[in-house]
Enzyme design. Structure first.
Site, short mmCIF file in Angstrom:
data_model
loop_
_atom_site.label_atom_id
_atom_site.label_comp_id
_atom_site.label_asym_id
_atom_site.label_seq_id
_atom_site.Cartn_x
_atom_site.Cartn_y
_atom_site.Cartn_z
N ASP A 112 0.82 -1.22 0.00
CA ASP A 112 0.00 0.00 0.00
C ASP A 112 0.85 1.27 0.00
OD1 ASP A 112 -2.00 -1.84 0.35
OD2 ASP A 112 -2.83 -0.94 2.16
N HIS A 159 3.88 -2.36 3.08
CA HIS A 159 3.99 -1.00 2.52
C HIS A 159 5.34 -0.88 1.83
CE1 HIS A 159 1.11 -0.89 5.82
NE2 HIS A 159 0.50 0.06 5.14
NI NI Z 1 -2.33 3.14 3.40
#
Ligand code: NI
Length: 254
Positions: A79, A221
């Site tokens: 993400d 991430h």
């Molecule tokens: Ni996020």
């Protein structure tokens, strides 16, 4: 011949016959035991010989390599990107390993780094929506909610020429009310290694590898060097355990 004498003969004949049958039975039983003992001995010899046992297992599972290829599917998702340095590093590592993942990108970052998004697509990764400004959607009004998603979809389409149907709502906060209208499918996760709160690669790997099961969606991430290094090690470790990394689309359609 008197009845008594006749009966006596019959009894003797019976005894002879019974004796004969018993002898045959004993011989057969002995033969069965001998055969069984032979088999047991043969098996014992097989099992105590390491190489023979290994060959035996390989023969019993001739399809073992193919099984790994079609094996336990899981999905890695990243993400907040793309990041100009770490996403590129991750893409290099994924390419080396022949692994496909899913990137949930923000509209703002797509506009900043379109060439990285194009590379994601060219190398077989799935691209999903993570809102334009990384907002908490449930805190937004209807108009903002739609804008955040539609503008990101447009930014992605401009680079890839394709629409995306998948959204990872920031903080997992989603409103089903808009799902049909926007034609978006929310993708949450089942394993969160909390990679954003640790720069210790070994700790992130340890938090993840032991918890994985088939069908898991892992949240990471591509914003930190430790996350990228951990993700590549997670791939190496889990591939050895027979896991296969696929995009969330492949996992959900399965
Ligand atoms: Ni996020």
């Amino acid at each position: 011949m008197g009845v008594r004498k006749w009966m006596k003969r019959m009894v003797i004949l019976d005894l002879l016959l019974a004796g004969l049958l018993f002898f045959v039975h004993v011989r057969e039983t002995a033969a069965v035991y001998t055969a069984a003992a032979g088999r047991i001995q043969e098996n014992t010899a097989y099992c105590t010989d390491g190489n023979a046992a290994a060959t035996d297992r390989a023969e019993m599972r001739p399809d073992a390599p193919q099984e790994a290829e079609t094996g336990k599917k899981i999905a890695l998702t990243f993400d907040d990107g793309p990041h100009p340095r770490y996403t590129v590093k991750l893409l290099d590592g994924l390419k080396e390993r022949g692994v496909s993942v899913t990137f949930f990108v923000t509209g703002a970052n797509v506009e900043k780094y379109p060439e990285i998004v194009k590379r994601m697509q060219d190398e077989g990764h799935l691209i999903g929506n993570h809102t334009y400004h990384h907002i908490q959607l449930t805190a937004a009004n209807g108009e903002q909610f739609r804008d955040e998603i539609v503008s990101t979809n447009e930014a992605i389409r401009e680079v890839t020429g394709e629409d995306t149907a998948y959204i990872r709502p920031p903080y997992g906060s989603w409103n089903k009310k808009y799902e049909e209208e926007l034609n978006m499918f929310p993708v949450l996760w089942s394993v969160d290694p909390r990679d954003w709160c640790s720069d210790d690669k070994a700790c992130i790997v340890k938090n993840t590898v032991g918890r994985i099961k088939e069908g898991d969606i892992i949240l990471m991430h591509d914003q930190y060097p430790s996350s990228v290094a951990a993700a590549l090690e997670i791939i190496d470790r889990l591939q050895q355990e027979g896991y296969v990394f696929v995009t969330v689309e492949e996992l959900l359609l399965d």
